[in-house]
Structure formats: structure tokens, C-alpha cells
Design a protein around this motif. Structure first.
Motif, PDB file in Angstrom:
ATOM      1  N   UNK A  14       1.157  -0.879  -0.436  1.00 25.90           N
ATOM      2  CA  UNK A  14      -0.267   0.199   0.035  1.00 25.90           C
ATOM      3  C   UNK A  14       1.068   1.110  -0.191  1.00 25.90           C
ATOM      4  N   UNK A  15       0.333   2.217  -1.144  1.00 29.20           N
ATOM      5  CA  UNK A  15       1.686   3.574  -0.713  1.00 29.20           C
ATOM      6  C   UNK A  15       0.724   4.823   0.213  1.00 29.20           C
ATOM      7  N   UNK A  16       1.551   4.517   0.689  1.00 28.52           N
ATOM      8  CA  UNK A  16       1.377   6.250   1.368  1.00 28.52           C
ATOM      9  C   UNK A  16       1.828   7.130   1.129  1.00 28.52           C
ATOM     10  N   UNK A  17       0.519   8.392   0.678  1.00 32.43           N
ATOM     11  CA  UNK A  17       1.735   9.585  -0.233  1.00 32.43           C
ATOM     12  C   UNK A  17       1.557  10.934   1.015  1.00 32.43           C
ATOM     13  N   UNK A  35      -3.015   6.594  -0.727  1.00 29.95           N
ATOM     14  CA  UNK A  35      -3.617   7.078   0.041  1.00 29.95           C
ATOM     15  C   UNK A  35      -2.767   8.139   0.805  1.00 29.95           C
ATOM     16  N   UNK A  36      -3.230   9.812  -0.274  1.00 27.87           N
ATOM     17  CA  UNK A  36      -2.902  10.568   0.880  1.00 27.87           C
ATOM     18  C   UNK A  36      -2.615  10.595   1.879  1.00 27.87           C
ATOM     19  N   UNK A  37      -1.573  10.919   2.961  1.00 28.22           N
ATOM     20  CA  UNK A  37      -1.787  11.537   4.331  1.00 28.22           C
ATOM     21  C   UNK A  37      -1.423  13.069   4.499  1.00 28.22           C
ATOM     22  N   UNK A  38      -1.561  13.028   5.692  1.00 25.19           N
ATOM     23  CA  UNK A  38      -0.171  14.088   6.457  1.00 25.19           C
ATOM     24  C   UNK A  38      -0.458  13.508   7.268  1.00 25.19           C
ATOM     25  N   UNK A  39       0.670  13.263   7.868  1.00 28.41           N
ATOM     26  CA  UNK A  39       1.242  12.279   9.260  1.00 28.41           C
ATOM     27  C   UNK A  39       0.990  13.187   9.657  1.00 28.41           C
ATOM     28  N   UNK A  40       1.681  14.719  10.142  1.00 31.73           N
ATOM     29  CA  UNK A  40       2.120  15.604  11.833  1.00 31.73           C
ATOM     30  C   UNK A  40       0.329  15.941  11.921  1.00 31.73           C
ATOM     31  N   UNK A  41      -0.177  15.731  10.705  1.00 33.54           N
ATOM     32  CA  UNK A  41      -2.173  16.545  11.372  1.00 33.54           C
ATOM     33  C   UNK A  41      -3.131  15.572  11.672  1.00 33.54           C
ATOM     34  N   UNK A  42      -2.498  14.253  11.126  1.00 32.86           N
ATOM     35  CA  UNK A  42      -3.775  13.035  10.974  1.00 32.86           C
ATOM     36  C   UNK A  42      -4.513  12.375   9.709  1.00 32.86           C
TER      37      UNK A  42
END
Length: 179
Positions: free
Chosen positions: A119-122, A149-156
Motif C-alpha cells: 500500500x502506498x502512503x503518499x 492513500x494521501x496522508x499528512x501524518x503530523x496532522x493525522x
């Protein structure tokens, strides 16, 4: 997926792509995040709780290639292929920096050749958009042959969608397109 143990998911990607931030968002861990080599030098494990399923999640050192050039990279490659541990991952989450996608595609292509489910986390899609750039998510997913799946990890942002993709791909694993 082996029913005798918890599913194993490895978070892999280039250095500074956002792996540890994403690992922390997924698992609630507080691993050190920094932007210099050598921060993650060993595989770190935590539990990702998806409904009633407990998943072992690995944060491994960043690497550009599956051909290790350093001790850090060798730890990562060994974790990806299950060397020195009981099992190789049931699923790989390949963290790719949207703002530097071309560099990240080389590692993805090697993962595709390994026939591991991916799975790609973009990550860093917010940075890309702040620069006035965009991407075609559906087209990228079709080209790679996996969930992206687009993600902005530090913002959840996107973390819930990523968890759903992980659950889906543990149930019905997809290996990347090799065309």
C-alpha cells in the motif's frame, strides 16, 4: 496472512519521507522524529489496533534501494525480507514523498519486483499543494496497481483511510503492477 501470529506490517521508504511520523500517527507511539541520517537505525515495533485486529507495525530505517549501502539500510532490507526474524511482513506500507515522487519510485519498483503486497502512503501532499502543484491520485494508483492513500501524518490527515487500506490489503493482498 498467517493465523498463528499477529499480522505484520512494515513501514518503508526513503529517508525523510515521513515514515516515523506516520508510524507514530498509526500506532500512537512517540518515536523520535528528526531530519538527519541515523535517527531510525533499528527496526522499531508497536501495535496498530484496527477494530478487533492487533497488527504488529514496524518502523524501519529509510533506504533508497533494496541493495543496502549502509548498516541502517541492511537493517531495513532484512526487516522487509524477514531475515533474522520469525517472518517477513504480510504487507508493506511504502511511504512516498509526493513532492519528490520520482526519487521514491525506484524503491517502489524494487518492492514491486519482490512481489510483496504493498500500500502506498503518499506524504507531503500539503507541501505539494502549497507550491500550487497537484497530482492525479486515481491515475497514480492505476499505474502502480495498489492503493495510494494521501496522508499528512503530523496532522493525522488520511490516517483513518490508510488504516482502512491496511485492513483491506491484509484481507485481500495486492502486489504492485510490474508493467
Amino acid at each position: 496472512m498467517n493465523s498463528e501470529r499477529s499480522p505484520l506490517v512494515a513501514i518503508v521508504g526513503n529517508p525523510n519521507a515521513g515514515k516515523t511520523t506516520l508510524f507514530n500517527s498509526l500506532t500512537g507511539s512517540k518515536q523520535k522524529v528528526a531530519n538527519y541520517p541515523g535517527v531510525t537505525v533499528e527496526r522499531v515495533s508497536a501495535i496498530l489496533d484496527l477494530d478487533s485486529i492487533k497488527i504488529e507495525c514496524l518502523d524501519i530505517p529509510g533506504l533508497y534501494s533494496l541493495e543496502a549501502q549502509s548498516a541502517d539500510e541492511q537493517v531495513a532490507v532484512d526487516a522487509i525480507f524477514g531475515k533474522g526474524v520469525d517472518a517477513k511482513p504480510d504487507l508493506v506500507v511504502c511511504v512516498m514523498n509526493a513532492a519528490n515522487l520520482e526519487r521514491n519510485l525506484y524503491l517502489f519498483s524494487q518492492l514491486a519486483d519482490s512481489e510483496l503486497p504493498v500500500v502506498v502512503a503518499l506524504t507531503m501532499t500539503d507541501v505539494l499543494r502549497s507550491e500550487g502543484k497537484d497530482f492525479e491520485l486515481g491515475k497514480l494508483a492505476d499505474l502502480l496497481g495498489v492503493d495510494v492513500i494521501p496522508v499528512v501524518g503530523h496532522k493525522g490527515e488520511g490516517v483513518r483511510n490508510l488504516k482502512e487500506a491496511i485492513a483491506r490489503n491484509l484481507e485481500l493482498p495486492r502486489t504492485p503492477s510490474r508493467e
